[in-house]
Design a protein around this motif. Structure first.
Motif, PDB file in Angstrom:
ATOM      1  N   GLY A  90       0.810  -1.225   0.000  1.00 55.96           N
ATOM      2  CA  GLY A  90       0.000   0.000   0.000  1.00 55.96           C
ATOM      3  C   GLY A  90       0.839   1.268   0.000  1.00 55.96           C
ATOM      4  O   GLY A  90       0.787   2.056  -0.951  1.00 55.96           O
ATOM      5  N   PRO A  91       1.640   1.497   1.062  1.00 57.54           N
ATOM      6  CA  PRO A  91       2.432   2.725   1.096  1.00 57.54           C
ATOM      7  C   PRO A  91       3.374   2.843  -0.099  1.00 57.54           C
ATOM      8  O   PRO A  91       3.595   3.942  -0.618  1.00 57.54           O
ATOM      9  CB  PRO A  91       3.209   2.619   2.419  1.00 57.54           C
ATOM     10  N   LEU A  93       2.902   1.669  -3.221  1.00 59.03           N
ATOM     11  CA  LEU A  93       2.179   2.057  -4.439  1.00 59.03           C
ATOM     12  C   LEU A  93       1.698   3.506  -4.347  1.00 59.03           C
ATOM     13  O   LEU A  93       1.622   4.205  -5.356  1.00 59.03           O
ATOM     14  CB  LEU A  93       0.991   1.117  -4.691  1.00 59.03           C
ATOM     15  N   GLN A  94       1.389   3.966  -3.120  1.00 59.38           N
ATOM     16  CA  GLN A  94       1.012   5.377  -2.967  1.00 59.38           C
ATOM     17  C   GLN A  94       2.185   6.281  -3.355  1.00 59.38           C
ATOM     18  O   GLN A  94       2.040   7.239  -4.095  1.00 59.38           O
ATOM     19  CB  GLN A  94       0.588   5.656  -1.524  1.00 59.38           C
ATOM     20  N   GLU A  97       3.569   6.766  -7.157  1.00 59.05           N
ATOM     21  CA  GLU A  97       2.978   7.735  -8.085  1.00 59.05           C
ATOM     22  C   GLU A  97       4.004   8.816  -8.465  1.00 59.05           C
ATOM     23  O   GLU A  97       3.965   9.355  -9.563  1.00 59.05           O
ATOM     24  CB  GLU A  97       1.755   8.383  -7.402  1.00 59.05           C
TER      25      GLU A  97
END
Lengths: 250, 250
Positions: A90-91, A93-94, A97
């Motif tokens: 999660g972190p 892929l955030q 960006e």
């Protein structure tokens, strides 16, 4: 190609890795992660470059992994269990960006809900919830609400992070909430150090679970109302017997 | 020794097998399971004896596996994904009580919730529920109740068996129930044929999901309120950013 793999390594040793995870780790020039997990892989990759940060500095580790991949080195970010369940997917892929030049791939692994369930028997054979009792990142009120909803829906429940030195009493409080709805005789179990040296497990009732101590290497299973203890194992029936009985009746 | 392995083979091909699963399949004299899964393994084990029954005759297959193991042959019962999640571990362990001479071991695997999540990004990074929409073995009312509880608790939700020819309309009905509580803009996704030939996936809103058709090879993901679409991926934040901001504030 600028490549970053986010790899779930399963419960413990090399035997828990999938072929796909193994291939990503082979391809990586540097392995990045929490020290405990890197140590589990060390026998497979002696001498491979590693980078680790302490447990609480996850975002720093993600940044390092993305910067390193962006500079042209193939990186594998290593997570225990599955990278997408309370892991780094999660972190990462955030943050990814900001690095559109880096190709990211999440490689799934066997999370503790599955490896722990296999040790106990088959507690998650029907609908289930996975809930973490860590309130480091989630407000405790939200955790209490989820426990109530899980009990109300009669799900089997798998609990991650049931306790730590700083969170003594969380499991006891969780059991109190579950006991508002569920029978004290509900079949429960826990597994500690799944797939690692010193693996232990125990079956017990929800009333008994309330008094247990636990740590961050323990995974707890609370049965649905239908869950049974069968020959020393925790099993949630799926309903085949009922279906067959109906067939024979009708 | 009379040995029966209940093996989760992961999403599809040989790459999804763990080392432990591979070792159990190697050791087995006969592989037993639903034809589709045996076919996925055929390239790894050409010529190995297999036994299969049609999809609806699971208990017959369990009985055969236990009888065969009891007669002294090492058997592996093969399940797609994880054997303990809507797989054969439950019914087999229930029936195994009649065969105390057979040693049974559940070997966990990567279930579709994890492999599908990895394809979409990281939708299950925080607390989540897994719910099957098949009412073959669970009354539809119980499924509706679980959907309501999962929405109420603001879990990420992974839906197995969202539809089939016989169950057209189940996914639409499930979305209606979730829309009683959740925003129509909730980030959702589905993955079909995970890890197999013809893998497809799509991100969409809960309102759009309601109109999608699905089949038994589709796994559906419904986000929590915090779930976001980031660079074409479905990500449920775990809360690290918030924690770091608080740290900086405080």
């Amino acid at each position: 190609m600028k490549q970053l793999f986010i790899v779930g390594i399963g419960p413990g040793g090399p035997e828990g890795l999938t072929g796909e995870a193994r291939r990503a780790l082979d391809a990586a020039e540097v392995l990045c992660g929490y020290t405990v997990y890197l140590d589990l892989l060390a026998p497979l990759y002696p001498g491979k470059e590693t980078y680790s940060t302490p447990m609480t500095r996850e975002l720093e580790r993600c940044r390092w992994a993305l910067e390193t991949a962006s500079a042209g080195r193939t990186v594998a970010m290593v997570c225990s269990g599955d990278a997408g369940v309370y892991g780094m997917a999660g972190p990462l892929l955030q943050m990814a960006e900001e690095y559109p030049e880096v190709e990211t791939a999440v490689i799934p692994g066997v999370t503790a809900a599955l490896s722990g369930a296999a040790v106990l028997g088959a507690p998650l054979m029907n609908d289930f919830c996975v809930i973490s009792l860590s309130d480091l990142l989630t407000p405790w009120e939200a955790i209490e609400k989820r426990l109530r909803c899980a009990a109300e829906g009669d799900f089997s429940i798998c609990i991650y992070n049931p306790g730590s030195k700083k969170r003594a009493g969380h499991l006891k409080r969780a059991c109190e909430i579950l006991l508002e709805t569920k029978s004290p005789e509900t079949v429960c179990g826990w597994v500690r150090n799944i797939g690692r040296e010193g693996q232990e497990s125990k079956l017990l009732t929800l009333a008994e679970l309330s008094g247990e101590t636990s740590d961050m290497f323990t995974t707890v299973f609370v049965g649905a109302s239908a869950t049974q203890k069968i020959a020393g194992r925790m099993v949630t029936p799926r309903g085949y017997e009922k279906k067959n009985a109906e067939k024979e009746d009708g």
